[in-house]
Enzyme design. Sequence first.
Site, PDB file in Angstrom:
ATOM      1  CB  CYS A   2      -0.971  -0.052   0.786  1.00 46.34           C
ATOM      2  SG  CYS A   2      -2.472  -1.382   0.981  1.00 46.34           S
ATOM      3  NE  ARG A  28       5.601   1.937  -1.439  1.00 45.24           N
ATOM      4  CZ  ARG A  28       6.219   1.315   0.294  1.00 45.24           C
ATOM      5  NH1 ARG A  28       5.472   1.216   1.480  1.00 45.24           N
ATOM      6  NH2 ARG A  28       7.659   1.656   0.561  1.00 45.24           N
ATOM      7  CD1 TRP A  71      -0.536  -6.772  -3.108  1.00 46.35           C
ATOM      8  CD2 TRP A  71      -1.073  -7.482  -1.111  1.00 46.35           C
ATOM      9  NE1 TRP A  71      -1.006  -7.542  -3.128  1.00 46.35           N
ATOM     10  CE2 TRP A  71      -0.419  -8.408  -1.856  1.00 46.35           C
ATOM     11  CE3 TRP A  71      -0.871  -7.682   0.242  1.00 46.35           C
ATOM     12  CZ2 TRP A  71      -0.128  -9.388  -1.696  1.00 46.35           C
ATOM     13  CZ3 TRP A  71      -0.422  -8.131   0.370  1.00 46.35           C
ATOM     14  CH2 TRP A  71      -0.324  -9.504  -0.134  1.00 46.35           C
ATOM     15  CG  ASN A  97       1.610  -0.120   4.526  1.00 47.29           C
ATOM     16  OD1 ASN A  97       1.287  -0.897   3.900  1.00 47.29           O
ATOM     17  ND2 ASN A  97       3.124   0.659   4.234  1.00 47.29           N
ATOM     18  N   GLY A  98      -0.660  -1.496   6.231  1.00 51.19           N
ATOM     19  CA  GLY A  98       0.465  -2.834   7.417  1.00 51.19           C
ATOM     20  C   GLY A  98      -1.308  -3.233   7.116  1.00 51.19           C
ATOM     21  CD  GLU A 467      15.453 -14.650  -9.082  1.00 49.48           C
ATOM     22  OE1 GLU A 467      14.665 -14.712  -8.396  1.00 49.48           O
ATOM     23  OE2 GLU A 467      15.299 -13.391 -10.910  1.00 49.48           O
ATOM     24  CE  LYS A 471      12.394 -12.634 -11.710  1.00 54.07           C
ATOM     25  NZ  LYS A 471      12.562 -11.690 -10.223  1.00 54.07           N
ATOM     26  CD  GLU A 474       8.689 -12.808  -9.936  1.00 50.01           C
ATOM     27  OE1 GLU A 474       7.703 -12.370  -8.986  1.00 50.01           O
ATOM     28  OE2 GLU A 474       9.686 -12.541 -10.102  1.00 50.01           O
ATOM     29  CG  HIS A 490      15.825 -37.949  -6.046  1.00 48.20           C
ATOM     30  ND1 HIS A 490      16.571 -39.465  -5.514  1.00 48.20           N
ATOM     31  CD2 HIS A 490      17.906 -37.573  -6.269  1.00 48.20           C
ATOM     32  CE1 HIS A 490      17.892 -39.352  -5.628  1.00 48.20           C
ATOM     33  NE2 HIS A 490      18.504 -38.645  -6.361  1.00 48.20           N
ATOM     34  CE  LYS A 584      10.570  -3.462  -7.348  1.00 48.98           C
ATOM     35  NZ  LYS A 584      11.129  -4.994  -7.452  1.00 48.98           N
TER      36      LYS A 584
END
Length: 589
Positions: A2, A28, A71, A97-98, A467, A471, A474, A490, A584
């Site tokens: 947020c 955000r 968000w 925010n939180g 990674e 990438k 997402e 395995h 982000k």
Amino acid sequence: MCGIFGYVGASADLGTVVLSALKTLEYRGYDSWGVAIGEGDGIQVEKSTGKIGGATADLPPSTIGFGHTRWATHGGVTWENAHPHVDPSGRVAIIHNGIVDNFRSLRDGLEAQGHVFSSETDSEVIAHLLGEEIGQGADLTTAVSRTFARLDGLNAVIAMRPDSGELVAAKNVSPLVVGYGPAGMTIASDALALGPHAERVMYLEDNHLVRLSAEGIDVYDRGGMTELPAEFVPIDLGTADAGIGDYPTFMAKEMAEQPEVVERLARTAGDAIDALAREIDAASETFLVGCGTASYAAQTGAYLLGQIAGKRVTVVAGSEFQYLQHLLSPRSLVVALSQSGETADIIEAMLAARKRGARLGALVNAKNSTLDRMVDVRVHLMAGPEQCVLSTKAYTAKVTALLLVAHAINGQRAAGERAALTAAAGLRTLLGSPDWTANVARIATAFHRAPHLFVIGRGVNYPTALEAALKIKEVSYIHAEGFAGGELKHGVIALIEEGTPCLVYAPNDETRTDVLSGAMELRSRGGFIIGVGSQPDAVFDEYIPVPDAGVAQPIVNGLPAQLLGYHAALQLGHDPDKPRNLAKSVTVK
Ligand code: F6R
């Protein structure tokens, strides 16, 4: 997450001012946005679900206002759940925010008193609590002080009261920065949003409570409400260009910047690299902590430090660190890797480490972020603002910094710099070759409709595979998983079917023979093999050539997966800069 922004000062077209600040903060969260301004003694609100895009807010000029880009945590993406929230009397509004961890019991208490809520959010309880305080005669400063003390969790709150012309704000871990400029006072969750308005900024601490008005700022210690001096510093947003330039997306821009990011670190970060190397050398043990992409950079670092410097380090995901913190002693070193420097799980891990007396270090991109300000030793990644929600250049910078640190520990700083510069040159060659980039785009076309994709690598390229999978998944929403090359058989090999795309990292090192055998095993079961390496092989159905960068190979190897994911996303019609459900700067737990 947020983004929050507030303004109080000279009369202005605050609909436009606030929306443009929210645009800067949209990384955000982009589930919904909202703006509230003071209109006389009342509050006028405009809000909407979805991204801001080209939105306008049809609001009259005002001297006070604020806005929020959300968000969603509590309650779906609806107009009602969008901030700002106004108390039932219409006198006070809040943006938040939180997460208010104890919102359920607070809401139950308010409902028992007859309060009716119009949203499902945890945030709305803050507006109602403030309304109660003000109804009983408290001024806004007192109301926020008392209300904030009742909130559990990591929170940043700004409250607005137009009839007294005040914004009052407090925070716990979630960041807030106050700006001081010719037109008035501003406040936001990121200094970036203050750029057009502020000449000087003050980074709020957790004990601060601030009251902003057209006359200036009052700072209090929110424990005893004693007054504190306001300590402003010149705003420093770095010299890097935050605009999108001629690129179609921020992701394209940030991928293209990677050669210069690597070069800058190699050429200019020497002193900071040496300082961190000395800390690692002196510590009884070193922990590297990071989340998501940063944790994969940390795992790459563990291989580099082990192989190059003979240093054993423990990598822990930020959110898991609390369960191992008892292992720390005052001789331990905890190094956090973070682009934003605000990731809540990282900040909590570092607070826990500080309590145990450990030394704190950071590889951090955002200067003056919470992480940057709390550590004993830091390497600034100097990658410039990363605005695509996916991390690309900051990942590459973290891996580069750890390569340099590993060499510095070994007394081979110059060799580390040469290796990094070789990798930077390799990246530049790839990005500068239209044939190479077109080939990657064509390969992405071949798999973009696949339901699954697997990535394998060994040794230092095992975290590269993790990674790469992150990438791709997402940004394209294709289910992608990374594995150590030897592990697939395995169990996971059961998922390989005719045509399943498998990205195989086959560098020119001691892992190549074994990785190629693994690729053969996948191909025998129908796997479609996309090889990444500096030499082709008969087992590859498709081949993405990359230059041999020796020990710096992981710096080069991130790019093919970034580009594959990018092109798959474009072909599927997704926005690479703002993938669904993500944001982000993950400032909630
Ligand atoms: C993935 C991504 C995330 C971040 C993670 C940590 O592309 O961007 O996994 O890497 O949320 O963020 P920072 O580095 O800001 O702590």
